[in-house]
Design a protein around this motif. Structure first.
Motif, PDB file in Angstrom:
ATOM      1  N   LEU A  89       1.207  -0.993  -0.052  1.00  0.00           N
ATOM      2  CA  LEU A  89      -0.118  -0.307   0.292  1.00  0.00           C
ATOM      3  C   LEU A  89       1.072   1.253  -0.115  1.00  0.00           C
ATOM      4  N   VAL A  90       0.834   2.236  -1.040  1.00  0.00           N
ATOM      5  CA  VAL A  90       1.472   2.982  -1.243  1.00  0.00           C
ATOM      6  C   VAL A  90       0.455   4.429  -0.695  1.00  0.00           C
ATOM      7  N   SER A  91       1.173   5.577   0.295  1.00  0.00           N
ATOM      8  CA  SER A  91       0.159   6.026   1.021  1.00  0.00           C
ATOM      9  C   SER A  91       1.167   7.189   0.724  1.00  0.00           C
ATOM     10  N   CYS A  92       1.078   8.124  -0.657  1.00  0.00           N
ATOM     11  CA  CYS A  92       1.607   9.555  -0.830  1.00  0.00           C
ATOM     12  C   CYS A  92       1.265  10.572   0.218  1.00  0.00           C
ATOM     13  N   GLU A  93       1.902  11.099   1.474  1.00  0.00           N
ATOM     14  CA  GLU A  93       1.001  11.981   2.187  1.00  0.00           C
ATOM     15  C   GLU A  93       1.586  14.026   1.913  1.00  0.00           C
ATOM     16  N   ASP A  94       0.696  15.030   2.697  1.00  0.00           N
ATOM     17  CA  ASP A  94       1.180  16.316   2.264  1.00  0.00           C
ATOM     18  C   ASP A  94       1.429  16.689   3.423  1.00  0.00           C
ATOM     19  N   PRO A  95       2.684  17.101   4.421  1.00  0.00           N
ATOM     20  CA  PRO A  95       2.579  18.104   5.316  1.00  0.00           C
ATOM     21  C   PRO A  95       2.347  19.222   4.727  1.00  0.00           C
ATOM     22  N   GLY A  96       2.457  19.764   5.155  1.00  0.00           N
ATOM     23  CA  GLY A  96       1.881  21.160   5.352  1.00  0.00           C
ATOM     24  C   GLY A  96       0.322  21.274   4.438  1.00  0.00           C
ATOM     25  N   ALA A  97      -0.218  20.828   4.184  1.00  0.00           N
ATOM     26  CA  ALA A  97      -1.467  20.276   2.433  1.00  0.00           C
ATOM     27  C   ALA A  97      -1.054  21.301   2.023  1.00  0.00           C
ATOM     28  N   LEU A  98       0.063  21.063   0.851  1.00  0.00           N
ATOM     29  CA  LEU A  98       0.388  21.806  -0.093  1.00  0.00           C
ATOM     30  C   LEU A  98      -0.864  21.355  -1.455  1.00  0.00           C
ATOM     31  N   SER A  99      -1.252  20.333  -1.117  1.00  0.00           N
ATOM     32  CA  SER A  99      -2.395  20.251  -2.721  1.00  0.00           C
ATOM     33  C   SER A  99      -3.818  19.296  -1.330  1.00  0.00           C
ATOM     34  N   SER A 100      -3.775  19.749  -0.342  1.00  0.00           N
ATOM     35  CA  SER A 100      -4.987  19.003   0.266  1.00  0.00           C
ATOM     36  C   SER A 100      -5.960  19.635   1.542  1.00  0.00           C
ATOM     37  N   THR A 101      -6.483  19.198   1.484  1.00  0.00           N
ATOM     38  CA  THR A 101      -7.474  19.753   2.860  1.00  0.00           C
ATOM     39  C   THR A 101      -7.316  19.570   4.257  1.00  0.00           C
ATOM     40  N   ASN A 102      -5.948  19.018   4.314  1.00  0.00           N
ATOM     41  CA  ASN A 102      -6.353  18.612   5.769  1.00  0.00           C
ATOM     42  C   ASN A 102      -4.252  17.957   6.328  1.00  0.00           C
ATOM     43  N   GLU A 103      -3.567  17.834   7.151  1.00  0.00           N
ATOM     44  CA  GLU A 103      -2.429  16.892   6.910  1.00  0.00           C
ATOM     45  C   GLU A 103      -2.709  15.685   7.916  1.00  0.00           C
ATOM     46  N   GLY A 104      -3.633  14.782   6.409  1.00  0.00           N
ATOM     47  CA  GLY A 104      -3.625  13.389   7.916  1.00  0.00           C
ATOM     48  C   GLY A 104      -2.005  12.718   7.295  1.00  0.00           C
ATOM     49  N   MET A 141       2.870  -1.505   4.300  1.00  0.00           N
ATOM     50  CA  MET A 141       2.389  -0.019   3.960  1.00  0.00           C
ATOM     51  C   MET A 141       4.367   0.916   3.588  1.00  0.00           C
ATOM     52  N   LEU A 142       3.894   1.594   2.093  1.00  0.00           N
ATOM     53  CA  LEU A 142       5.390   2.356   2.427  1.00  0.00           C
ATOM     54  C   LEU A 142       4.843   4.538   2.400  1.00  0.00           C
ATOM     55  N   ARG A 143       5.365   4.562   2.725  1.00  0.00           N
ATOM     56  CA  ARG A 143       4.813   6.360   2.608  1.00  0.00           C
ATOM     57  C   ARG A 143       6.262   7.117   2.566  1.00  0.00           C
ATOM     58  N   SER A 144       5.329   7.656   0.966  1.00  0.00           N
ATOM     59  CA  SER A 144       5.737   9.620   1.129  1.00  0.00           C
ATOM     60  C   SER A 144       5.518  10.589   1.359  1.00  0.00           C
ATOM     61  N   VAL A 145       5.603  11.237   1.407  1.00  0.00           N
ATOM     62  CA  VAL A 145       5.485  12.487   1.180  1.00  0.00           C
ATOM     63  C   VAL A 145       5.519  13.621  -0.403  1.00  0.00           C
ATOM     64  N   THR A 146       5.410  14.420  -0.455  1.00  0.00           N
ATOM     65  CA  THR A 146       5.243  15.736  -1.560  1.00  0.00           C
ATOM     66  C   THR A 146       6.199  16.322  -1.828  1.00  0.00           C
TER      67      THR A 146
END
Lengths: 207, 640
Positions: B109-124, B165-170
């Motif tokens: 499962l690859v989850s690409c996350e968005d610290p700083g909510a650069l293009s999201s409505t949350n910092e999940g 789970m493989l977690r990436s960020v923006t």
């Protein structure tokens, strides 16, 4: 491994507005550097690219290793701006007294300016401000010449030509040709080469 | 993606590196739902699907995407499911059950996350799912690791027989760096689902989550986790750099590694500070941590999102207090780093200097003061806006003016897509509630039932075409069944526009371009036995009448489908519908009484107010010729 750079890491920012071909420009520079054995990190803000927002690419070029995709504040060596107001925005955060800038002077109005909430600064002020934040700044209107080539988008490649002409980064024409040939459809290669050539002359005119 | 041979070094975006890693692992089934910053992974793999014998699908939502990928794993294929951080919440129920049973073919499962909510409505932050649902979590720290760990994730999954789970960020997914390629495999596995044995036979039994099986399943699951921890103790992705007895130990994961390295480079502190970079962040490699916690009294934990590492390392340090001694911790919780938003090298420089009592200044105060002064005057913020010719601008113009004309304090519930900008000035601040995918319709279903408490405001909801399929259908069914008084406006722009035109069940082709049956939104809504109207947002007059009529027709859910492809859609091929022109004699500016309605309120970037001539003009580079502004201008000065 690439030859020694004037600064390592060499920190380049390419700035503009969504739709100006910022991302392609930064990939072209990145590929040209990797082609010569350098390590490159490119950090991009393009979430807003299709919606009129500021777009900025941070390029970290090094002979020794990878760096942070976010450049530390005040650490830019060169700012290439495809839009003049964006040059100011970037310089204010990443500039320092030794930074150089290359800047397209054709404005892209922000919504705030269009609706009258904001005022787009006058060209002479913009030039003066940019000069006051830089050790050395070159200005040109690539948009007009790019439109003559058929699309304002070629302004990005012209700006790269101008960057190559400064000699601060190793960007020989033959390597540009190799890289661009893999990035665009065959029919567009010649126009991109022409745009790069026009860009190289922009700076010579200045000197 | 396929051309690059082993040992070739190329500039790859983090997402491309993950895609290449999956190919090197021999992935067979790839699924996902588009979402920034994850979308490129599935797109890249879709491009090479044919040559690499992959099945690639854009699924209707993340839960189904995970189930489709799990089916691949249960049929002994290597499968990967890709989503952004919020998608993991959508998939969570299935994730819990998949992790409880385990897997057959490798499942990542690859989850690409968005610290700083650069293009999201949350910092999940999805990392706590790994702990909560007891499966391994990997966090690549650079571009090479993105590729190498994506490949390794499949090996690990097959080793312990559970999802990884493989977690990436923006800043990794959307940044680029040097990657040296590995070998691409050539084997073509055959798929089959076996169910001949007993349920507890993981590779050959039926896959059943029965209450009586939960105890043995969970015991087996915990054994897998212990096995993963043993593997992690010796993993090359966990690496210490620094002196044997540092003054300060920094523990980090993900792209934060690059920020810490840069800060230590700039401050010249590699002789004094140690860096333990973790690639495997759940389960924590406890022996490795015990060993490193013992070398130093001060521990600085650097991470984005929730204090996941911080809390878990603190718990471990408490457990091992006898062996490692009492520690002083620094991180997001004590304010050494800000508690929210993404990190960067500057925040790290500040944090490290705070702990060590050092200081650093690169640019003089004088330069900074000058820059601040100039930016205030010279570079006003570029507000986000709809593109020139965007159908959403016209749609929000219509909804906003209809609600105003209706004059009963009606409001609009928004949803997730480009049209979320309808909450801002470019959408005339029409959206008043904006949360998760599908939430607008769900909330509207609720508001529409509050008449019994005296609520008389008309309720409208908007959603895009992709969102309609993703999460709006159950909420609409709910509104229909419960007879909620509301109007759903579907802004159908023919594709998942915001993330780059990925197809959805309403599209004629799938991820790899094969022709697929089109699910018609109008027919689906008609089957619910509610009033359904069609409209074109560019037809202001006709659509406004329909909208006002729908507002009058209260009591039940109603649906209005506004169909017009996105201005950037490949369907439009950049062609203009109209050549716009200005009749300078008719544009009267201050004398008109419209007070520059076109540029002041409608605000299409294709229109410019010429302050010298005091007339509007068309920006011929930006205008897409949609013709809507011609209908906005009360003086008919704009001609289509």
């Amino acid at each position: 491994m690439g030859k020694k750079l004037s600064c390592d890491p060499y920190n380049l920012i390419i700035a503009g507005v969504g739709g100006q071909g910022n991302v392609l420009a930064s990939r072209v520079v990145g590929d040209m550097m990797i082609h010569q054995g350098y390590k490159v990190t490119i950090g991009e803000t393009f979430g807003a690219s299709q919606r009129g927002g500021s777009v900025m690419s941070h390029l970290r070029i090094s002979a020794r290793g990878g760096f942070s995709p976010q450049m530390p504040k005040g650490k830019a060596h060169m700012v290439v701006a495809l839009e003049p107001m964006e040059a100011i925005r970037v310089l204010a955060t990443y500039g320092n007294p030794k930074v150089k800038a290359l800047c397209n002077t054709r404005p892209i109005q922000s919504v705030g300016v269009i609706c009258g909430d904001q005022i787009y600064p006058e060209k002479k002020h913009i030039i003066q401000w940019i000069e006051s934040l830089c050790a050395n700044a070159g200005f040109f209107d690539t948009t007009k010449q790019a439109l003559d080539l058929g699309d304002s988008i070629f302004g990005n490649i012209m700006a790269l030509g101008a960057l190559a002409a400064t000699g601060d980064l190793p960007m020989p024409l033959n390597i540009f040709k190799t890289v661009i040939s893999k990035k665009v459809v065959p029919a567009k290669i010649a126009t991109n080469l022409k745009a790069f050539g026009i860009g190289m002359e922009l700076i010579k005119d200045k000197k | 993606m396929l051309e690059a041979k082993k040992d070739f070094e190329a500039l790859l975006m983090g997402n491309d590196a993950i895609a290449r890693g999956a190919l090197e692992a021999g992935v067979n089934v790839v699924t996902g739902y588009p979402g920034t910053p994850s979308s490129e992974i599935v797109e890249q793999l879709a491009k090479v699907a044919e040559e690499s014998n992959l099945y690639v699908e854009w699924s209707v939502n993340e839960k189904v995407a995970l189930e489709v990928a799990a089916a691949g794993s249960y049929a002994r294929l290597k499968s990967m499911c890709v989503m952004k951080q919020v998608g993991v919440n959508v998939a969570a129920d299935s994730l819990l059950h998949i992790a409880e049973y385990g897997t057959r073919g490798g499942l990542v499962l690859v989850s690409c996350e968005d610290p700083g909510a650069l293009s999201s409505t949350n910092e999940g932050d999805s990392r706590p799912y790994a702990k909560m649902m007891e499966f391994p979590l990997l966090e690549p720290g650079d571009f090479q690791e993105a590729k190498d760990m994506a490949k390794w994730a499949f090996e690990l999954s097959e080793d312990i027989r559970n999802i990884v789970m493989l977690r990436s960020v923006t800043r990794l997914s959307h940044a680029s760096g040097n990657v040296i390629m590995g070998e691409l495999p050539k084997d073509r596995p055959k798929a089959a689902f076996e169910f001949s044995s007993i349920p507890m036979d993981q590779m050959k039994g039926p896959i059943l989550a029965f209450p009586t099986l939960v105890d043995p399943l969970r015991r087996r699951q915990l054994e897998k986790l212990s096995k993963a921890e043993k593997i992690f103790e010796g993993s090359p992705f966990n690496k210490y750099t620094g002196p044997a007895k540092p003054e300060l130990l920094i523990i980090t994961s993900s792209v934060c590694k690059l920020y810490v390295q840069e800060a230590l480079d700039i401050l010249g502190l590699w002789e004094r500070v140690g860096l333990l970079k973790l690639g495997t962040t759940w389960p924590l490699p406890s022996k490795l941590l015990e060993q490193h916690l013992g070398i130093c009294e001060k521990i600085f934990i650097v991470e984005e999102g929730t204090p996941f590492l911080e809390d878990n390392i603190k718990a471990l340090a408490a457990e091992k207090a006898k062996q490692v001694g009492i520690k002083t911790f620094f991180g997001r919780k004590d304010g050494t780093l800000p508690p929210v938003n993404e990190l960067n090298p500057d925040l790290l420089i500040k944090g490290i200097n705070f702990i060590l009592g050092e200081s650093y200044q690169f640019v003089s105060d004088e330069y900074k003061a000058k820059a601040l002064e100039i930016i205030a005057a010279g570079a006003p913020v570029r507000e986000l806006t709809f593109c020139p010719g965007c159908p959403h601008r016209a749609s929000f113009w219509l909804i906003n003016s209809a609600l105003k004309l209706d004059n009963r304090a009606g409001f609009l519930c928004g949803d997730i897509g480009c049209y979320s900008l309808g909450a801002g000035p470019c959408g005339f601040s029409t959206i008043k509630i904006l949360q998760a995918m599908g939430s607008g319709m769900g909330m509207a279903s609720g508001f529409g039932k509050l008449d019994k408490f005296g609520m008389t405001q008309p309720i409208m909801a908007v959603c895009g075409d992709s969102t309609f399929f993703h999460a709006v259908i159950p909420a609409l069914v709910n509104a229909v069944h419960n007879r909620s008084d509301m109007i759903l406006v579907v802004l159908d722009n023919s594709g998942t526009a915001m993330t780059g035109f990925q197809p959805h069940p309403g599209s004629p082709s799938g991820a790899i371009g094969t022709r697929l049956p089109v699910l018609d939104i109008e027919k689906l809504c008609n089957s619910l036995n509610v009033r359904v109207e069609m409209g074109d947002p560019f037809d202001l007059k006709g659509t406004r009448e329909t909208m006002l009529d729908l507002l009058e027709d209260g009591g039940n859910p109603r649906v209005l489908i506004l169909k017009q492809p996105c201005a950037l859609s490949p369907i439009k091929k950049g062609q203009k519908m109209y050549e716009m022109a200005i009749d300078a004699n008719l544009c009267l500016a201050d004398l008109c009484g419209c007070n520059k309605l076109c540029t002041r309120v409608f605000k299409c970037p294709g229109l410019i107010w010429d302050t010298q001539k005091e007339k509007v003009r068309i920006d011929e580079v930006l205008c897409t010729g949609c013709g809507v502004c011609a209908d906005i201008c009360p003086a008919k000065a704009i001609k289509a």
